[in-house]
Write a protein that holds these residues in place. Structure first.
Motif, short mmCIF file in Angstrom:
data_model
loop_
_atom_site.label_atom_id
_atom_site.label_comp_id
_atom_site.label_asym_id
_atom_site.label_seq_id
_atom_site.Cartn_x
_atom_site.Cartn_y
_atom_site.Cartn_z
N LEU A 25 2.19 -3.98 -8.26
CA LEU A 25 1.19 -3.40 -9.39
C LEU A 25 1.65 -4.16 -10.51
O LEU A 25 0.76 -4.69 -11.49
N ALA A 26 3.08 -4.05 -11.15
CA ALA A 26 3.54 -4.78 -12.23
C ALA A 26 3.28 -6.07 -12.23
O ALA A 26 2.85 -6.73 -13.40
N LEU A 27 3.59 -6.95 -11.37
CA LEU A 27 3.42 -8.40 -11.29
C LEU A 27 1.85 -8.88 -11.24
O LEU A 27 1.64 -9.69 -11.98
N GLY A 31 -0.41 -11.23 -14.04
CA GLY A 31 -1.12 -12.43 -13.70
C GLY A 31 -0.42 -13.05 -12.47
O GLY A 31 -0.78 -14.41 -12.28
N VAL A 32 0.55 -12.46 -11.82
CA VAL A 32 1.25 -13.30 -10.88
C VAL A 32 0.38 -13.03 -9.49
O VAL A 32 -0.20 -12.02 -9.31
N ASP A 33 0.35 -14.22 -8.73
CA ASP A 33 -0.42 -14.25 -7.32
C ASP A 33 0.50 -13.48 -6.48
O ASP A 33 1.50 -14.01 -5.80
N VAL A 34 0.24 -12.13 -6.01
CA VAL A 34 1.23 -11.40 -5.45
C VAL A 34 0.50 -11.63 -4.00
O VAL A 34 -0.51 -11.10 -3.70
N ARG A 35 1.47 -11.70 -2.87
CA ARG A 35 0.87 -11.64 -1.31
C ARG A 35 1.69 -10.59 -0.86
O ARG A 35 2.90 -10.52 -1.22
N LEU A 36 0.84 -9.49 -0.05
CA LEU A 36 1.44 -8.49 0.57
C LEU A 36 1.59 -8.54 1.99
O LEU A 36 0.75 -9.15 2.40
N ARG A 37 2.91 -8.02 2.52
CA ARG A 37 2.99 -8.03 3.88
C ARG A 37 3.54 -6.61 4.39
O ARG A 37 4.59 -6.22 3.80
N ASP A 38 3.14 -5.84 5.41
CA ASP A 38 3.67 -4.88 5.88
C ASP A 38 3.39 -4.68 7.24
O ASP A 38 2.26 -4.94 7.69
N SER A 39 4.25 -4.15 8.27
CA SER A 39 4.02 -3.85 9.49
C SER A 39 2.99 -2.70 9.65
O SER A 39 2.69 -2.38 10.77
N LYS A 40 2.89 -2.02 8.88
CA LYS A 40 2.01 -0.93 9.04
C LYS A 40 0.60 -1.22 8.10
O LYS A 40 0.43 -1.15 7.30
N PRO A 41 -0.63 -1.52 9.20
CA PRO A 41 -1.77 -1.92 8.37
C PRO A 41 -2.25 -0.95 7.37
O PRO A 41 -2.92 -1.48 6.43
N ARG A 49 -5.59 -1.99 -2.02
CA ARG A 49 -6.79 -1.18 -2.52
C ARG A 49 -6.27 -0.76 -3.91
O ARG A 49 -7.16 -0.78 -4.78
N ARG A 50 -5.21 -0.56 -4.00
CA ARG A 50 -4.51 -0.03 -5.25
C ARG A 50 -4.27 -1.01 -6.51
O ARG A 50 -4.11 -0.86 -7.63
N GLY A 51 -4.39 -2.44 -5.90
CA GLY A 51 -4.33 -3.53 -6.75
C GLY A 51 -2.97 -4.13 -7.00
O GLY A 51 -2.71 -4.84 -7.89
N ALA A 52 -1.91 -3.89 -6.05
CA ALA A 52 -0.63 -4.62 -5.96
C ALA A 52 -0.68 -5.95 -5.50
O ALA A 52 0.26 -6.49 -5.58
N GLY A 53 -1.89 -6.42 -5.21
CA GLY A 53 -1.85 -7.79 -4.67
C GLY A 53 -2.98 -7.87 -3.59
O GLY A 53 -3.79 -7.25 -3.17
N ARG A 54 -2.68 -9.10 -2.89
CA ARG A 54 -3.39 -9.53 -1.79
C ARG A 54 -2.95 -9.74 -0.54
O ARG A 54 -1.78 -9.99 -0.40
N PRO A 55 -3.49 -9.54 0.65
CA PRO A 55 -2.64 -9.68 1.76
C PRO A 55 -2.26 -11.32 2.08
O PRO A 55 -3.17 -11.98 1.87
N ALA A 56 -0.95 -11.41 2.57
CA ALA A 56 -0.55 -12.60 2.70
C ALA A 56 -1.26 -13.25 3.91
O ALA A 56 -1.79 -12.75 4.99
#
Length: 361
Positions: A25-27, A31-41, A49-56
């Protein structure tokens, strides 16, 4: 690539829990391109959904830094995979212990110098991406733990993350960090848990008398038991050392109270040590500790009361340094304790009384 800029354009975050999502959320807001990954969909979907980044995505270009936000025992394998697959040029983690992850990274990763351990000293009693906050790290220490093998660029990029989320970077060794968090975080959590556990079988008429004192002591006991089991297991030796010292203090206190007439001088010395120790805690925004004056106001439990109170405090020209709310058992009122600078409290009491508030002397 090995640029030396302090800013980051792309970050991969592995783990979309409280810390990972808060970093995202902070990054993202910076303006940082944040890619997110988690083992739990479901965790990943909530963070996105909360705006912390996009799926990697598999075809993403290599990120400048990976921030690994997984349990301590999983850090080594995850970091090795991220670096080995060239998903990121460098990696850090945010686990609350540092010796174990560092040891595991050295065992799993080929070029482990591209990793530096770090730990933001921030959190909440609730977990998961729904509890994340973009300002969670504002003004909080962010410990970075390089060693003789660490590439300077790994440190530079970890520092960039800390600064971009508003934290205050601190550098120390992994063992120094683990000893420090055992003292200021892990053992205090255990004390809160043990005290809260005393309430499980306590008679209801005793629990009914609970006030802000027991609430303050046991607040952290609401933390995720599974997560804390992992943390304490990973930092067992440092925690054991502090617990041994605390046990010695408890034995001394029990010995004093066991006497027919407890020695007040000994009790006072123990109480005084608590006052002196608390005075060493950092104050607001990391400044020196300051003792504030408290203005206690009775507030009806109905909509709009807190907003009106804070508006009246502002109109009186007083800056609120801290605030606490205590709900009175069985009554539709609460006590709001407002901390202000010494000397300001007298004027604030008079101003609030003039505006119709019931202010305790």
């Amino acid at each position: 690539m090995s640029d030396t800029r302090n800013d980051l354009e792309s970050v991969l975050i592995v783990g979309a829990g409280l810390l990972g999502t808060s970093v995202g959320l902070a990054l993202s807001s910076a303006g940082v391109d944040v890619r997110l990954r988690d083992s739990k969909p479901e965790m990943l979907a909530e963070a996105v959904r909360r705006g912390a980044g996009r799926p990697a995505e598999p075809d993403d270009q290599t990120a400048q830094l990976a921030v690994v936000a997984v349990p301590p025992e999983a850090v080594g394998e995850v970091v090795a995979g991220v670096l080995g697959r060239s998903e990121a040029e460098y990696a850090t983690d945010v686990a609350s212990v540092k010796v174990l992850p560092g040891t595991q990274v050295r065992a799993h990763a080929h070029d482990f110098g591209r990793y530096v351990g770090s730990h933001p000293m921030a959190g909440r009693e609730i977990s998961g991406p729904g509890a994340a906050l973009p300002d969670l790290f504002e003004g909080r220490p962010w410990v970075i733990c390089p060693d003789e093998h660490t590439h300077q660029q790994a440190v530079t990029r970890a520092l960039s993350v800390a600064r971009m989320v508003g934290a205050a970077p601190v550098t120390m060794t992994a063992s120094e960090h683990d000893a420090a968090v055992a003292l200021v975080s892990h053992v205090p959590h255990l004390v809160g848990v043990l005290m809260a556990a005393r309430l499980v079988d306590a008679p209801s008429h005793q629990v009914r008398l609970a006030g802000p004192g027991i609430a303050d002591v046991t607040r952290v006991a609401a933390g995720d038991p599974g997560l804390w089991t992992e943390i304490l297991t990973a930092n067992a030796l440092a925690v054991r050392s502090v617990l041994g010292e605390l046990r010695d203090d408890l034995d001394e206190l029990i010995g004093v109270l066991d006497t027919a007439e407890p020695a007040q001088a000994d009790l006072y010395r123990l109480m005084r040590a608590g006052v002196d120790g608390r005075s060493r805690l950092p104050g607001k925004h990391g400044a020196a500790h300051t003792e504030f004056a408290t203005v206690a106001v009775v507030v009806d439990d109905k909509p709009g009361q807190l907003a009106r109170l804070f508006a009246d405090v502002g109109a009186a020209g007083s800056n609120v340094e801290d605030v606490r709310i205590d709900h009175s058992p069985g009554q539709a009122v609460g006590m709001v304790e407002i901390d202000v600078r010494p000397g300001v409290d007298t004027e604030l009491r008079a101003a609030l009384t003039a505006r119709g508030w019931h202010v305790h002397a």
